[in-house]
Design a protein around this motif. Structure first.
Motif, PDB file in Angstrom:
ATOM      1  N   TYR A   9      23.941 -65.489   8.607  1.00 16.98           N
ATOM      2  CA  TYR A   9      24.076 -65.087   7.205  1.00 16.98           C
ATOM      3  C   TYR A   9      22.946 -65.698   6.364  1.00 16.98           C
ATOM      4  N   VAL A  10      22.707 -66.995   6.532  1.00 16.65           N
ATOM      5  CA  VAL A  10      21.664 -67.676   5.754  1.00 16.65           C
ATOM      6  C   VAL A  10      20.303 -67.042   6.037  1.00 16.65           C
ATOM      7  N   HIS A  11      20.007 -66.794   7.303  1.00 15.26           N
ATOM      8  CA  HIS A  11      18.713 -66.202   7.668  1.00 15.26           C
ATOM      9  C   HIS A  11      18.561 -64.816   7.055  1.00 15.26           C
ATOM     10  N   GLU A  12      19.559 -63.965   7.240  1.00 11.63           N
ATOM     11  CA  GLU A  12      19.478 -62.596   6.720  1.00 11.63           C
ATOM     12  C   GLU A  12      19.374 -62.586   5.198  1.00 11.63           C
ATOM     13  N   THR A  13      20.127 -63.445   4.539  1.00 10.96           N
ATOM     14  CA  THR A  13      20.113 -63.483   3.076  1.00 10.96           C
ATOM     15  C   THR A  13      18.765 -63.964   2.549  1.00 10.96           C
ATOM     16  N   ALA A  14      18.217 -64.990   3.171  1.00  9.58           N
ATOM     17  CA  ALA A  14      16.893 -65.470   2.746  1.00  9.58           C
ATOM     18  C   ALA A  14      15.833 -64.396   2.982  1.00  9.58           C
ATOM     19  N   GLU A  15      15.921 -63.708   4.112  1.00  7.43           N
ATOM     20  CA  GLU A  15      14.970 -62.615   4.384  1.00  7.43           C
ATOM     21  C   GLU A  15      15.114 -61.494   3.355  1.00  7.43           C
ATOM     22  N   MET A  16      16.353 -61.185   2.963  1.00  5.85           N
ATOM     23  CA  MET A  16      16.559 -60.157   1.934  1.00  5.85           C
ATOM     24  C   MET A  16      15.998 -60.619   0.594  1.00  5.85           C
ATOM     25  N   GLY A  17      16.114 -61.909   0.305  1.00  2.90           N
ATOM     26  CA  GLY A  17      15.530 -62.437  -0.924  1.00  2.90           C
ATOM     27  C   GLY A  17      14.021 -62.258  -0.935  1.00  2.90           C
ATOM     28  N   ILE A  18      13.400 -62.563   0.184  1.00  2.61           N
ATOM     29  CA  ILE A  18      11.949 -62.376   0.318  1.00  2.61           C
ATOM     30  C   ILE A  18      11.595 -60.905   0.136  1.00  2.61           C
ATOM     31  N   GLN A  19      12.338 -60.048   0.817  1.00  2.00           N
ATOM     32  CA  GLN A  19      12.096 -58.603   0.754  1.00  2.00           C
ATOM     33  C   GLN A  19      12.265 -58.080  -0.668  1.00  2.00           C
ATOM     34  N   GLY A  20      13.358 -58.497  -1.310  1.00  2.00           N
ATOM     35  CA  GLY A  20      13.625 -58.040  -2.672  1.00  2.00           C
ATOM     36  C   GLY A  20      12.543 -58.467  -3.649  1.00  2.00           C
ATOM     37  N   LEU A  21      12.121 -59.707  -3.547  1.00  7.32           N
ATOM     38  CA  LEU A  21      11.078 -60.194  -4.454  1.00  7.32           C
ATOM     39  C   LEU A  21       9.735 -59.541  -4.172  1.00  7.32           C
ATOM     40  N   SER A  22       9.430 -59.327  -2.900  1.00 11.37           N
ATOM     41  CA  SER A  22       8.147 -58.687  -2.583  1.00 11.37           C
ATOM     42  C   SER A  22       8.133 -57.222  -3.022  1.00 11.37           C
ATOM     43  N   SER A  23       9.299 -56.590  -3.085  1.00 12.27           N
ATOM     44  CA  SER A  23       9.343 -55.197  -3.539  1.00 12.27           C
ATOM     45  C   SER A  23       9.019 -55.084  -5.029  1.00 12.27           C
ATOM     46  N   LEU A  24       9.061 -56.199  -5.742  1.00  4.19           N
ATOM     47  CA  LEU A  24       8.735 -56.196  -7.169  1.00  4.19           C
ATOM     48  C   LEU A  24       7.259 -56.468  -7.436  1.00  4.19           C
ATOM     49  N   ASP A  25       6.525 -56.896  -6.418  1.00  2.22           N
ATOM     50  CA  ASP A  25       5.122 -57.306  -6.587  1.00  2.22           C
ATOM     51  C   ASP A  25       4.294 -56.345  -7.415  1.00  2.22           C
ATOM     52  N   GLY A  26       4.336 -55.080  -7.088  1.00  5.25           N
ATOM     53  CA  GLY A  26       3.487 -54.108  -7.776  1.00  5.25           C
ATOM     54  C   GLY A  26       3.890 -53.830  -9.207  1.00  5.25           C
ATOM     55  N   GLN A  27       5.115 -54.180  -9.576  1.00  9.06           N
ATOM     56  CA  GLN A  27       5.608 -53.885 -10.921  1.00  9.06           C
ATOM     57  C   GLN A  27       5.455 -55.039 -11.906  1.00  9.06           C
ATOM     58  N   VAL A  28       5.265 -56.259 -11.401  1.00 10.41           N
ATOM     59  CA  VAL A  28       5.227 -57.435 -12.276  1.00 10.41           C
ATOM     60  C   VAL A  28       3.851 -57.576 -12.907  1.00 10.41           C
ATOM     61  N   ARG A  29       3.813 -57.512 -14.229  1.00 11.59           N
ATOM     62  CA  ARG A  29       2.550 -57.634 -14.970  1.00 11.59           C
ATOM     63  C   ARG A  29       2.396 -59.013 -15.608  1.00 11.59           C
ATOM     64  N   ASP A  30       3.504 -59.674 -15.868  1.00 12.15           N
ATOM     65  CA  ASP A  30       3.508 -60.979 -16.517  1.00 12.15           C
ATOM     66  C   ASP A  30       3.161 -62.061 -15.495  1.00 12.15           C
ATOM     67  N   GLU A  31       2.091 -62.810 -15.744  1.00 17.83           N
ATOM     68  CA  GLU A  31       1.617 -63.819 -14.784  1.00 17.83           C
ATOM     69  C   GLU A  31       2.617 -64.958 -14.588  1.00 17.83           C
ATOM     70  N   GLY A  32       3.288 -65.354 -15.650  1.00 15.67           N
ATOM     71  CA  GLY A  32       4.290 -66.414 -15.530  1.00 15.67           C
ATOM     72  C   GLY A  32       5.433 -65.983 -14.637  1.00 15.67           C
ATOM     73  N   LEU A  33       5.890 -64.760 -14.825  1.00 14.11           N
ATOM     74  CA  LEU A  33       6.964 -64.222 -13.998  1.00 14.11           C
ATOM     75  C   LEU A  33       6.496 -64.078 -12.552  1.00 14.11           C
ATOM     76  N   ARG A  34       5.287 -63.617 -12.374  1.00 15.51           N
ATOM     77  CA  ARG A  34       4.728 -63.463 -11.022  1.00 15.51           C
ATOM     78  C   ARG A  34       4.693 -64.811 -10.301  1.00 15.51           C
TER      79      ARG A  34
END
Length: 141
Positions: A9-34
């Motif tokens: 569970y911990v492994h899958e959840t952490a991997e999903m967190g990585i995946q979810g955050l990386s899916s936002l990469d192209g949309q984040v314009r704010d450097e602080g948020l990035r």
């Protein structure tokens, strides 16, 4: 829930967190948020790596999140950010994901019947990370 189940569970959840955050990469314009999202992703990576190491030491192969979960997270984040790519919308999405994850982590920790302090500590670290990530995002609302 035994040691292996909690670690998976911990492994899958952490991997999903990585995946979810990386899916936002192209949309984040704010450097602080990035920068903050990058730090959060790095912490998820450390947790996933530690869970993987513990699983392998127990003779288990770590499971990755299913393809459906990965694709649906990617599509959902793209759709939600196309309409509103603002830092506050992205922060709200991250807060929602972390809040759901924290609730599930709390439930799994309550169901844990194993006796490994190291495994419990890692699951608690994941929970604290999810809670801290949500709190960190509030400044972007």
């Amino acid at each position: 829930m035994n040691d292996i189940e909690l670690l998976q569970y911990v492994h899958e959840t952490a991997e999903m967190g990585i995946q979810g955050l990386s899916s936002l990469d192209g949309q984040v314009r704010d450097e602080g948020l990035r920068r903050v999202l990058g730090q959060q992703s790095a912490e998820y990576r450390r947790i996933a790596d530690q869970a993987e190491q513990l699983l392998r030491s127990l003779g288990e192969e770590p499971r990755d999140p299913g393809l459906l979960a990965k694709v649906s997270a990617e599509v959902l984040s793209t759709v939600k950010t196309l309409a509103d790519p603002s830092p506050s919308n992205i922060a709200e999405m991250v807060i929602q994901g972390n809040t759901m994850g924290a609730a599930k982590s709390t439930r799994h920790l309550g169901d844990y019947s194993g006796c490994s302090r190291e495994i419990r500590n890692l699951a608690e670290r994941l929970l604290h990370t999810e809670e801290a990530n949500a709190a960190q995002m509030k400044s972007f609302l």
